[in-house]
Enzyme design. Structure first.
Site, short mmCIF file in Angstrom:
data_model
loop_
_atom_site.label_atom_id
_atom_site.label_comp_id
_atom_site.label_asym_id
_atom_site.label_seq_id
_atom_site.Cartn_x
_atom_site.Cartn_y
_atom_site.Cartn_z
N GLY A 88 -3.64 6.33 -3.13
CA GLY A 88 -4.87 6.42 -3.91
C GLY A 88 -4.53 6.57 -5.38
O GLY A 88 -3.42 6.26 -5.82
N ARG A 89 -5.48 7.09 -6.14
CA ARG A 89 -5.24 7.27 -7.58
C ARG A 89 -4.54 8.58 -7.90
O ARG A 89 -3.98 8.74 -8.98
CB ARG A 89 -6.55 7.16 -8.34
N GLU A 92 -0.91 8.80 -9.55
CA GLU A 92 -0.66 8.43 -10.95
C GLU A 92 -0.70 9.64 -11.87
O GLU A 92 -0.03 9.65 -12.90
CB GLU A 92 -1.61 7.34 -11.42
N CYS A 118 1.30 3.63 0.24
CA CYS A 118 0.48 2.99 -0.80
C CYS A 118 1.01 3.35 -2.20
O CYS A 118 2.10 2.96 -2.56
CB CYS A 118 -0.99 3.37 -0.60
N HIS A 119 0.25 4.11 -2.99
CA HIS A 119 0.69 4.52 -4.32
C HIS A 119 1.51 5.80 -4.29
O HIS A 119 2.01 6.24 -5.32
CB HIS A 119 -0.53 4.71 -5.24
N TYR A 138 2.29 -0.01 -2.08
CA TYR A 138 1.29 -1.02 -2.39
C TYR A 138 1.96 -2.01 -3.34
O TYR A 138 2.69 -1.60 -4.25
CB TYR A 138 0.05 -0.38 -3.02
#
Length: 188
Positions: A88-89, A92, A118-119, A138
């Site tokens: 997800g975000r 980051e 993923c991330h 990802y």
């Protein structure tokens, strides 16, 4: 006594990538603590739902609230058998937190299984634990894997790869393979 696992998450973590392994691993008999920096047990993180709907990248919608069940400030790698890093975000900004990065380094230095999806490998890259490993993520994160001296594994969205103590996958469609490979490492 059940093996304890740790999940590091944050606001706008991918809903499925947090909730599915959290619940599935509990169903398999593991005790799973979910933490977020600057939040305490009982606080919530907002999740987001990412889907593949035919556009050039995934779409994003607001997901659920997820209640944390442990305090980030009190966790240490020594207390856990393995680490789960959903995507997800959240990764980051979590990768900017030195305490998160040190915790990842501690798990890695101890050779404990680390599952990232993923991330999530953005955090592993920032922690400096990808060098020499074949790693999935990802696809948009492939440059970060390579810059961290990892070898990017371009595998199907429902695939997962294990290299050493790292189990990685490109996105939530890989849950069956990713969770199975992580459990295999935990049980080996």
């Amino acid at each position: 006594m059940a093996k304890k696992l740790l999940t590091i998450c944050g606001d706008f973590v991918e809903d499925y990538e947090l909730m599915v392994p959290f619940q599935a691993l509990q169903a398999m008999g593991y005790e799973v603590d979910a933490v977020c920096p600057d939040k305490k047990k009982g606080d919530v993180v907002a999740t987001s739902i990412h889907d593949f709907e035919g556009q050039q990248t995934y779409s994003e919608k607001r997901g659920h609230n997820f209640t944390l069940n442990a305090d980030f400030d009190s966790v240490k790698a020594d207390d856990y058998a393995g680490l789960v890093v959903p995507g997800g975000r959240a990764p980051e900004y979590l990768r900017l937190n030195e305490k998160v990065l040190q915790l990842v380094r501690d798990f890695d230095a101890a050779g404990k299984p680390i599952a990232a999806i993923c991330h999530g490998p953005q955090i592993l890259a920032a922690a400096g634990v990808l060098a020499g490993h074949k790693v999935s993520a990802y696809p948009a994160c492939s440059p970060e894997v390579k810059l961290a001296q990892g070898e990017y594994a371009d595998i199907p969205m429902d695939g997962a790869i294990t290299d050493g103590n790292l189990v990685t996958a490109p996105a939530w469609p890989a849950h069956p393979a990713w969770i199975r490979q992580f459990v295999d490492l935990l049980e080996s």
